[in-house]
Design an enzyme around this catalytic site. Structure first.
Site, PDB file in Angstrom:
ATOM      1  N   LYS A  95     -30.771  51.008  -6.275  1.00 60.55           N
ATOM      2  CA  LYS A  95     -30.650  50.543  -4.891  1.00 60.55           C
ATOM      3  C   LYS A  95     -29.293  49.871  -4.683  1.00 60.55           C
ATOM      4  CE  LYS A  95     -33.321  47.680  -1.637  1.00 60.55           C
ATOM      5  NZ  LYS A  95     -34.539  46.825  -1.521  1.00 60.55           N
TER       6      LYS A  95
ATOM      7  N   SER B 247     -37.154  47.341   2.365  1.00 60.21           N
ATOM      8  CA  SER B 247     -35.769  47.740   2.403  1.00 60.21           C
ATOM      9  C   SER B 247     -35.435  48.827   1.381  1.00 60.21           C
ATOM     10  CB  SER B 247     -34.880  46.518   2.153  1.00 60.21           C
ATOM     11  OG  SER B 247     -35.060  45.985   0.851  1.00 60.21           O
TER      12      SER B 247
ATOM     13  N   SER C  20     -40.338  44.598   0.297  1.00 61.21           N
ATOM     14  CA  SER C  20     -39.428  45.733   0.247  1.00 61.21           C
ATOM     15  C   SER C  20     -39.685  46.758  -0.851  1.00 61.21           C
ATOM     16  CB  SER C  20     -37.985  45.233   0.135  1.00 61.21           C
ATOM     17  OG  SER C  20     -37.621  44.539   1.299  1.00 61.21           O
TER      18      SER C  20
END
Length: 474
Positions: A89, A164, A188
């Site tokens: 990520k 997220s 997230s």
């Protein structure tokens, strides 16, 4: 590989994106692929070629940051997941690659070294092939941006992939990689797992190495992890990650199937904010309760959690504090000002400027929530609840183009069940038990801090009793 137009007459642009095919990745999960590589059934070069092809085929999901690496970062050959491709990520450092934080104005300077997350993934043998998309600083629950195209849900490209960790979730669900890095500061890992039909465990605080900056927060809320398509991938990852976890926590160990233990399950269907949930979310949660009862667990409704009813407001105030810190300390590209950040970052930071004087009391109350939450487990072993308050939304519903006050109302109504576990440091897992029409729904099971093993054992049992749909079948 397929990228087919979905059957949604009301939305002619909708597509379903599945990149599963008969290549070296096949239909394997991460554990299965690692075994195939060890046996010599497929080579690492073949796996990397297949991964590049699948990531290219999934390009319309807008889930990769920049380009797929020409030279992937290869992990330890002796790791338990050696040769398995993954994504990092884009809020975690990888040497030689900028960390963009999902922002359109962050100064893009290559990281000088691997961060702790990348080091752990490489130690396990994973091969990092690209960085995955997130909204700016991970503050939103949908991976959408002020000017560039949103990350799309592979089940229906007109819907959100959540956030997220939306880029990671979209590409794992579509079949581009078997698992991918995710992290969770308010939902997230669990929210994108729910939106994309995946397994997502937010671990107990202390299970995984933390970046140095997280250790400095007055309430450390961020947990690292992965999103996967199978419970065994999640369990295998955590069996390895747990080797470096806090010794104060009960070890997870190797979890390979259900436990014979029958659990006391507390059922929650209303949020701390007092808001209701929509019909689809309620049905999915109640169906999960019925399933657990059929398996011999005892399910009892819980009218309300023993948590201060002001918790949702306090979490938003703390979220605003973090946005303010990020806005004012993050290096910006030349010519960019504080007002050029994502409207959510700007709105939250402005809110903190207005009522930042409340922060000491907010921190006090948030810290107290841990003991209040622990008291719940005098009468139950785990808690069953929705992951989010509403079904997976269409793109645009949580767009940064929505006026801030309306956006914040929608965001807090949607991401209403997950933040508690970040604050108290407890584990919670999202399981894809809702119907994937038009996009998946998740159901969450949570436990006391340190009891991650119980969640994995129960997840194995649920997966065996009610296997969830996957785009591998489409």
């Amino acid at each position: 590989m397929r990228s087919e137009r979905a059957e949604h007459p009301e939305n002619d642009g909708a597509r379903q994106v599945s990149v599963f095919t008969d290549d070296a990745l096949g239909r394997h999960d991460a554990v299965g692929l690692a075994e195939a590589i060890r046996r010599g059934d497929v080579s690492r070069d073949e796996v990397l070629t297949a991964t590049r092809d699948r990531l290219a085929a999934a390009a319309e999901l807008n889930a990769v940051v920049g380009a797929v690496f020409d030279s992937p970062v290869v992990g330890s050959a002796s790791g338990p997941l050696a040769g398995v491709p993954t994504l990092l990520k884009d809020n975690s450092d990888l040497a030689g690659v900028p960390t963009g934080q999902g922002s359109e104005i962050v100064r893009m300077s290559p990281a000088s070294s691997h961060g702790p997350v990348a080091r752990e993934l490489l130690r396990m043998g994973l091969t990092i092939t690209a960085k995955s998309a997130l909204p700016e600083f991970g503050l939103s629950a949908s991976t959408e941006f002020p000017t560039r195209a949103p990350t799309r849900n592979p089940w229906d490209t007109e819907f959100s992939a959540g956030a997220s960790s939306g880029g990671s979730a979209a590409l794992v669900a579509a079949g581009a990689v078997p698992l991918a890095h995710a992290n969770d500061g308010g939902g997230s890992i669990r929210i994108p797992a729910a939106c994309c039909g995946l397994v997502g465990l937010k671990p107990s605080r202390g299970r995984f190495v933390l970046p140095a900056v997280e250790k400095l927060l007055p309430v450390p809320i961020v947990s690292e992890g992965v999103v996967t398509r199978s419970v065994r991938d999640t369990a295998r990852f955590w069996a390895e990650a747990d080797r470096r976890s806090s010794r104060a926590l009960r070890p997870i160990g190797s979890v390979t199937g259900p436990s014979a233990r029958r659990l006391r399950v507390g059922l929650i269907t209303s949020s701390l904010a007092g808001s209701g949930i929509d019909d689809a979310t309620r049905r999915a949660t109640e169906d999960a309760a019925t399933l657990l009862e059929s398996l011999g667990h005892r399910v009892e409704p819980i009218e309300r959690l023993p948590i201060d009813p002001g918790f949702p407001d306090d979490f938003v105030r703390y979220w605003a504090f973090l946005a303010f810190v990020l806005q004012t300390t993050t290096p910006r590209r030349p010519g960019a000002g504080l007002r050029d950040f994502d409207p959510l970052t700007v709105g939250l930071a402005d809110r903190f400027r207005r009522d930042g004087w409340r922060l000491p009391a907010v921190i006090r109350r948030l810290r107290k929530a841990a003991s209040d939450y622990e008291a719940l487990f005098a009468s139950v072993d785990v808690v069953l609840s929705p992951v989010v308050g509403r079904a997976t939304p269409p793109l645009g519903y949580l767009s940064p183009r929505v006026p801030f006050d309306l956006f914040l109302e929608r965001l807090t109504d949607f991401a209403v069940f997950t933040p508690l576990h970040n604050v108290v440091g407890a584990p919670a897992i999202s399981l894809p038990l809702g119907p994937p029409s038009p996009a998946p729904l998740g159901v969450m099971v949570s436990a006391r801090r340190g009891d991650d093993r119980t969640l994995l054992e129960l997840a194995f049992e649920v997966e065996q009793a009610a296997p969830w749909p996957s785009l591998v079948e489409r």
